[in-house]
Design an enzyme around this catalytic site. Structure first.
Site, short mmCIF file in Angstrom:
data_model
loop_
_atom_site.label_atom_id
_atom_site.label_comp_id
_atom_site.label_asym_id
_atom_site.label_seq_id
_atom_site.Cartn_x
_atom_site.Cartn_y
_atom_site.Cartn_z
N ALA A 63 -51.71 16.62 -96.98
CA ALA A 63 -53.14 16.37 -97.02
C ALA A 63 -53.80 16.60 -95.67
O ALA A 63 -53.16 16.53 -94.62
CB ALA A 63 -53.40 14.95 -97.49
N GLY A 102 -48.06 15.57 -99.21
CA GLY A 102 -48.58 16.26 -100.38
C GLY A 102 -47.96 17.63 -100.59
O GLY A 102 -47.94 18.15 -101.70
N GLU A 105 -45.00 16.80 -102.61
CA GLU A 105 -45.47 16.37 -103.94
C GLU A 105 -45.91 17.57 -104.76
O GLU A 105 -45.68 17.62 -105.98
CB GLU A 105 -46.61 15.37 -103.79
CG GLU A 105 -46.14 14.01 -103.26
CD GLU A 105 -47.25 12.98 -103.24
OE1 GLU A 105 -47.18 12.02 -104.00
OE2 GLU A 105 -48.20 13.16 -102.45
#
Length: 626
Positions: A63, A102, A105
């Site tokens: 992120a 992220g 992810e």
């Protein structure tokens, strides 16, 4: 998609590339680009599979943390990853360099994962007081079980590609052309699927196959967390464990909702705000305006003048970091003794687990002795480390300045002597700086770099380059600030003891409860949270006030430097963000009122509010507005 996400269809495979240098962070533009690319590829009848790659040397560092300071915009991370996982065509991730937060992810939401041998995969959100909020706490345990998933999330440390492959976090390691292999695998899977649904991570049960072992791993993690006082006060690790347990006990969609709720609570909480502040503050102070256009460059050869405790500690740290050291002493006997102390420092690092035994000989091989001034030739930084009480600093520095000329940067480790006085007889004042370590250099976490107003930016930059070489935080400060501000906090504690407001044991226990380095042994003292807060508040008020005075005097460039100094050098808890961040989170108007009240009842010496408080409160501003 714009320019940050590129889509190109090649022989039935939609090649989707994140191109958002330097680290392919998943900004809103990147997320929207990925969403659009997946939509287009899934709707294209010529496409049989998708391959997601990162441009450059990294897949995605996750992120853009700055977005966490504001309300999220769609598509949010979890929404995007769920969309990718739900794609009716196979999606293969090709991981180069790193997939962090992220980024990992995103890869976990893909149906297959490949990585280069040097790739690093991690979920470091806990270091920001957060947890993986895009499905990481639910997907990772399904692949690798609770023990490995918790280790990944609670330490924040990434794992290598080979270890990830062995655990089942990724499907293979690619020695050759990653993009080519990823596209080829996607094509083969897509052409062979014959309408079968892709393998979705949410449907896998490999890591959940042993429920008893899973719960035992969760219980161990909880017990280890509670047994460590420094970590037990942190909110994020507890929520990570809860969410990983939820991966076993809850349906997948419910687990995702539970994870997102925990993420949002942490994101809006005090600890995460402080840890995010620390993250940005450390980057903000790394290149102070005082450097001008100069860039911090690590020295290749450092001259250390003086073989006492401070000099040999510095020599050991520099040699262990990989640079050459010229250690100067008055004669051969003193020089041999000094090199013996360097070796003792290095062996101490081995005993502490910070250095491998075989590295000691390599570091010692980078240390050479000098009995005469000429032995310092070729050094780009020369550091004088004589004890301040010796009375020899002035004459020694003057001789070194004349000898070295305008080339090398000359530095002193003097903490108390004024630079104006020390530098008065120097031949090259503009190349003179102060290096003030918070403790022995081989153990210090902070270096405060100072200089005269007319010092060259390149000379100051050399001090920051030394900090970079040693892996310690550095701030610009003249004079040093960390010790002064810490002393204000100690004075506040002493004042409470003197007035009977708290016992010395209570003060120590409260500092330990807060996560601050205690000035005295708290023993087995137990203290209630409300009582600890009563004691800690005046200590932090005094430190914030002292920091504001330093800002008023121009000793540091900004409040962030004070916070970094106190966290790195004086043990102020990172999850509280430093005394200036603590004050801003408490509310500067409230802090000013509390300081005024204590000044009236306790005297103005320690408590009279610094002038910045009135200015900022009047204008509704914060430290960053100064």
């Amino acid at each position: 998609m714009g320019t940050v996400v590129k889509l190109n269809v090649q022989e039935g495979v939609a090649r989707i590339v994140i191109d958002a240098p330097p680290v392919n962070a998943q900004s809103l533009a990147v997320r929207r680009g990925l969403w659009e690319a997946v939509q287009i590829a899934e709707a294209d009848p010529k496409v049989v599979a998708l391959a997601i790659l990162g441009a450059g040397r990294i897949f995605s560092a996750g992120a853009d943390i700055a977005e966490f300071e504001e309300d999220g915009q769609d598509p949010w991370f979890g929404t995007l990853y769920n969309r990718i996982e739900a794609c009716r065509k196979p999606v293969v991730a090709g991981i180069r360099g790193a997939a962090l937060g992220g980024g990992l992810e995103l890869a976990l939401a893909c149906h297959f994962r490949l990585a280069t041998p040097d790739a690093r995969l991690g979920l470091p959100e806990v270091t920001l007081g957060l947890l993986p909020g895009g499905g990481g706490t639910q997907r990772a345990p399904r692949l690798i079980g609770a023990e490995a998933a918790l280790r990944l999330m609670l330490t924040g440390q990434p794992m290598g590609a080979r270890a990830a492959e062995k655990l089942g976090l990724i499907d293979g390691v690619v020695e050759g052309d990653l993009a080519e292999v990823t596209v080829q695998l996607a094509r083969e899977i897509g052409q062979g699927s014959e309408g079968a649904p892709p393998r979705r991570t949410r449907d896998l049960r490999t890591g959940l196959a042993d429920p008893q072992g899973y719960e035992a791993a969760v219980a161990r993690a909880r017990a280890e967390l509670e047994a460590d006082p420094a970590r037990a006060v942190l909110e994020a690790p507890h929520r990570v464990i809860d969410c990983v347990e939820g991966a076993l006990l809850l349906p997948f969609e419910t687990g995702l909702a539970y994870e997102l709720e925990a993420f949002e609570e942490l994101r809006g909480g005090r600890q995460s705000a402080a840890l995010r502040h620390a993250f940005f503050a450390e980057r903000a102070v790394a290149r102070p305006a005082r450097l001008g256009e100069a860039k911090p460059a690590a020295p290749r050869r450092v001259g250390v003048v003086g073989g006492g405790a401070r000099g040999t500690s510095l020599a050991a740290a520099v040699a262990a970091a990989g640079a050459e050291v010229r250690l100067m002493e008055q004669d051969l006997g003193h020089l041999e003794a000094a090199i013996g102390r360097v070796q003792a420092h290095l062996e101490g690092e081995v005993a502490a687990g910070r250095m491998k035994p075989e590295a000691v000989a390599q570091a010692l091989g980078r240390v050479s002795g000098a009995e005469r001034d000429g032995g310092l030739s070729g050094c780009d930084l020369v550091v004088e480390t004589m004890p301040e009480e010796s009375g020899l600093k002035g004459d020694l520095l003057a001789r070194l300045s004349e000898l070295l000329g305008p080339g090398p940067v000359l530095a002193t480790t003097a903490r108390r002597a004024e630079l104006k006085t020390l530098s008065a007889p120097l031949a090259h004042k503009a190349r003179f700086i102060a290096l003030r370590f918070a403790g022995p250099p081989h153990e210090a976490g902070l270096l405060e770099v100072g200089a005269r107003p007319d010092a060259e930016g390149a000379a100051v930059a050399r001090g920051f380059g030394l900090a970079r070489l040693l892996g310690v935080a550095a701030i610009w400060a003249e004079p040093a600030v960390a010790e002064f501000i810490a002393a204000a906090g100690r004075a506040a504690g002493d004042d409470m003891v003197k007035r009977g407001e708290a016992s010395r044991e209570e003060v120590a226990a409260a500092r330990a409860w807060f996560g601050m380095v205690a000035e005295a042994d708290a023993g087995d003292a137990d203290i209630a949270g409300w009582r600890a807060e009563e004691i800690i508040a005046p200590i932090c008020l005094a430190m914030a006030n002292a920091g504001a005075l330093m800002l008023a005097q121009g000793v540091v460039e900004n409040a962030a430097a004070i916070d970094v100094a106190m966290m790195a050098g004086e043990g102020f808890p990172r999850h509280a963000g430093g005394p200036m961040q603590w004050a801003e989170a408490r509310g500067l108007a409230r802090v000013e009122a509390e300081l005024k009240a204590r000044a009236e009842s306790h005297g103005e010496a320690l408590w009279a509010p610094a002038p910045q408080f009135a200015e900022l409160v009047k204008n509704g501003q914060g430290w960053a507005d100064l």
